[in-house]
Design an enzyme around this catalytic site. Structure first.
Site, PDB file in Angstrom:
ATOM      1  CD1 TRP A  42      -1.040   2.387   2.181  1.00  0.00           C
ATOM      2  CD2 TRP A  42      -2.898   1.671   1.143  1.00  0.00           C
ATOM      3  NE1 TRP A  42      -1.967   3.410   2.233  1.00  0.00           N
ATOM      4  CE2 TRP A  42      -3.117   2.995   1.607  1.00  0.00           C
ATOM      5  CE3 TRP A  42      -3.927   1.010   0.473  1.00  0.00           C
ATOM      6  CZ2 TRP A  42      -4.320   3.664   1.417  1.00  0.00           C
ATOM      7  CZ3 TRP A  42      -5.127   1.683   0.288  1.00  0.00           C
ATOM      8  CH2 TRP A  42      -5.318   2.987   0.753  1.00  0.00           C
ATOM      9  CG  ASP A  45      -0.562  11.282   2.684  1.00  0.00           C
ATOM     10  OD1 ASP A  45      -1.516  10.697   2.158  1.00  0.00           O
ATOM     11  OD2 ASP A  45      -0.671  11.935   3.735  1.00  0.00           O
ATOM     12  NE  ARG A 172      -3.719  13.703  10.199  1.00  0.00           N
ATOM     13  CZ  ARG A 172      -4.822  13.790  10.960  1.00  0.00           C
ATOM     14  NH1 ARG A 172      -4.725  13.857  12.274  1.00  0.00           N
ATOM     15  NH2 ARG A 172      -6.028  13.822  10.392  1.00  0.00           N
TER      16      ARG A 172
END
Length: 491
Positions: A42, A45, A172
């Site tokens: 997978w 970002d 974050r």
């Protein structure tokens, strides 16, 4: 303590061994030929996009052990030209006291010859590591490399342990830059009242940080959390680029699960405030999220994004992988808008011309049939004077519905329609006298650049057969021309 303490070597070695053992199991059906994508597993970002010691580095959110999202690692690819990328060893894996459950998004800088990664560490309260679990804590952390390949986490992480007291758990995706000899970082966050905002900190050494200001906030209009904020100067203006969460559709706008867009204005370092205009989406397609920018070797501002979207079907997951990055785009600020165009280096992929068609173009005229759905399309046409025509291109990909990109002169509207449920994305651009399309097709992706960056549309598609590209034109024909290049694979 030394920055070399608390190394992640063993965890990254485990991930690299898994990749070596499983990469041949990935099925090629929808694999891309000239985009960054994970060797297995997978990807989401892009992280740490940077030019360092003569090479470009692209890191990314990565879970090697499944094509489903899992505890985030940092994957890594390296290029000499931003076009031809090679996989590098996994840069980071979770497991320290600051990032037990994931090494989340962040950025990279050259700190006096050391490649430094600034990233979010996440710990889930109940140990239930799954996407969209809201019970977590987030801190900002540092990892350093001498060679740009092997990284050690800073022994005194986290370097920013907590957000301001009025902040929610959302804290974050740090993006770092240097201004007048001092480091600055912008971090995505939200208040306890779900007001999205971007926080600004500064530091002399990347290790001790001082809170400066709230650089901008949503004012109740731009979502409840800003992910992946990015701040930079562009053509004399200042730009805050980010991905807001929690926006509802508004006319033709905001129809993806989450959006990506920008605020353009003027920033004052003394006050820490950005005076800005209205929020605008930066890409109008289905699959563009979590974008990040960096400076090329010659100073150009380059952008890449995740070419998928949360909570949407990803057929490639059945083949052992998921996710890819867009092609790199050069950014410019024009009349208060951020425009994206393909970087010039992509021309190095060009193979033979497989179509060179001049006017008149007729409706459904076959323009090209590129092998393996890998090509570059240059389409240019005068918009008919009748003001009612629909013009553009369509792709027959062997499914129930052609993929089409058109301009409707009567509505002043650009539309990408890939078929199926929620298949349409559109943008009212106003009256055009000429339509210039620059399109990149790569097996299961389509990136459309309109009129030198007036608009862009990025979407994944999943063909059953090789594409046949056709013209969309009025019955009277179209004054236009089309050139199509076959493209070489980067690998």
């Amino acid at each position: 303590m030394s920055d070399n303490s608390n190394s992640t070597l063993n965890d990254t070695a485990k991930a690299d061994a898994w990749i070596r053992d499983h990469r041949d199991c990935v099925k090629p059906r929808y694999r891309l030929d000239y985009h960054v994508m994970p060797p297995v597993g997978w990807m989401n970002d892009p992280n740490g996009l940077v030019y360092f010691k003569g090479q470009y580095h692209a890191f990314y959110q990565f879970y090697p052990y499944s094509s489903e999202w899992g505890p985030m690692h940092w994957g890594h690819a390296i290029s000499d030209d931003m076009v031809h990328w090679k996989d590098a060893p996994v840069a980071m894996a979770p497991g320290s006291t600051a990032d037990r459950d994931g090494c989340y998004s962040g950025s990279a800088v050259d700190d006096d010859g050391k490649l430094s990664l600034i990233y979010t560490g996440q710990i889930f309260d109940d140990g239930d590591i799954k996407p969209f679990n809201t019970e977590f804590s987030e801190t900002q952390n540092l990892a350093v490399s001498e060679d740009g390949i092997h990284f050690s986490k800073y022994a005194q992480n986290p370097v920013i342990p907590a957000a301001p007291s009025d902040n929610s758990r959302n804290f974050r995706d740090p993006k770092v830059w240097k201004h007048d000899g001092r480091w600055y970082v912008v971090i995505g966050s939200s208040t306890k009242d779900n007001e999205a905002r971007a926080l600004l900190y500064s530091s002399a050494d990347l290790r001790e940080w001082k809170f400066e200001s709230v650089i901008a906030h949503s004012e109740g209009k731009i979502g409840e959390m800003w992910e992946c904020p990015d701040f930079f100067s562009l053509d004399g203006k200042d730009v805050l680029l980010f991905s807001p969460v929690g926006m509802e559709p508004e006319g033709l706008k905001y129809h993806n699960v989450f959006q990506t867009g920008y605020l353009v204005g003027d920033f004052d370092y003394a006050s820490g405030k950005l005076q800005h205009g209205e929020f605008e989406e930066v890409d109008r397609g289905h699959d563009f999220y979590a974008s990040q920018t960096f400076e090329a070797a010659d100073g150009r501002r380059i952008c890449m994004a995740w070419m998928n979207m949360w909570q949407t079907p990803m057929p490639e997951q059945a083949d052992g992988w998921a996710g890819a990055m867009t092609v790199p785009r050069e950014l410019h600020a024009v009349d208060g808008q951020v425009r994206m165009t393909p970087i010039k280096e992509l021309e190095s992929l060009r193979g033979p011309v497989i179509a060179d068609v001049a006017a008149p173009l007729s409706n459904d005229q076959v323009l090209a049939a590129p092998k393996e759905n890998r090509c570059e399309v240059l389409f240019s046409a005068d918009v008919p004077a009748d003001g009612n025509s629909k013009i553009g291109v369509s792709l027959d990909i062997g499914t129930d519905h052609d993929v089409s990109f058109t301009y409707d002169a009567a509505l002043g509207r650009l539309t990408l329609d890939r078929g199926g449920e929620d298949g349409v994305r559109a943008y009212d651009c106003g009256k055009l006298e000429k339509l210039d399309l620059h399109i990149y097709i790569d097996r299961s992706s389509m990136e459309v650049f309109v009129n030198d960056g007036l608009a862009t549309f990025t979407s994944r598609m999943y063909p059953a057969t090789a594409a046949t590209i056709k013209a969309v034109a009025p019955a009277s024909g179209l004054n236009g021309k089309v050139r199509v290049y076959a493209l070489n694979a980067m690998r």
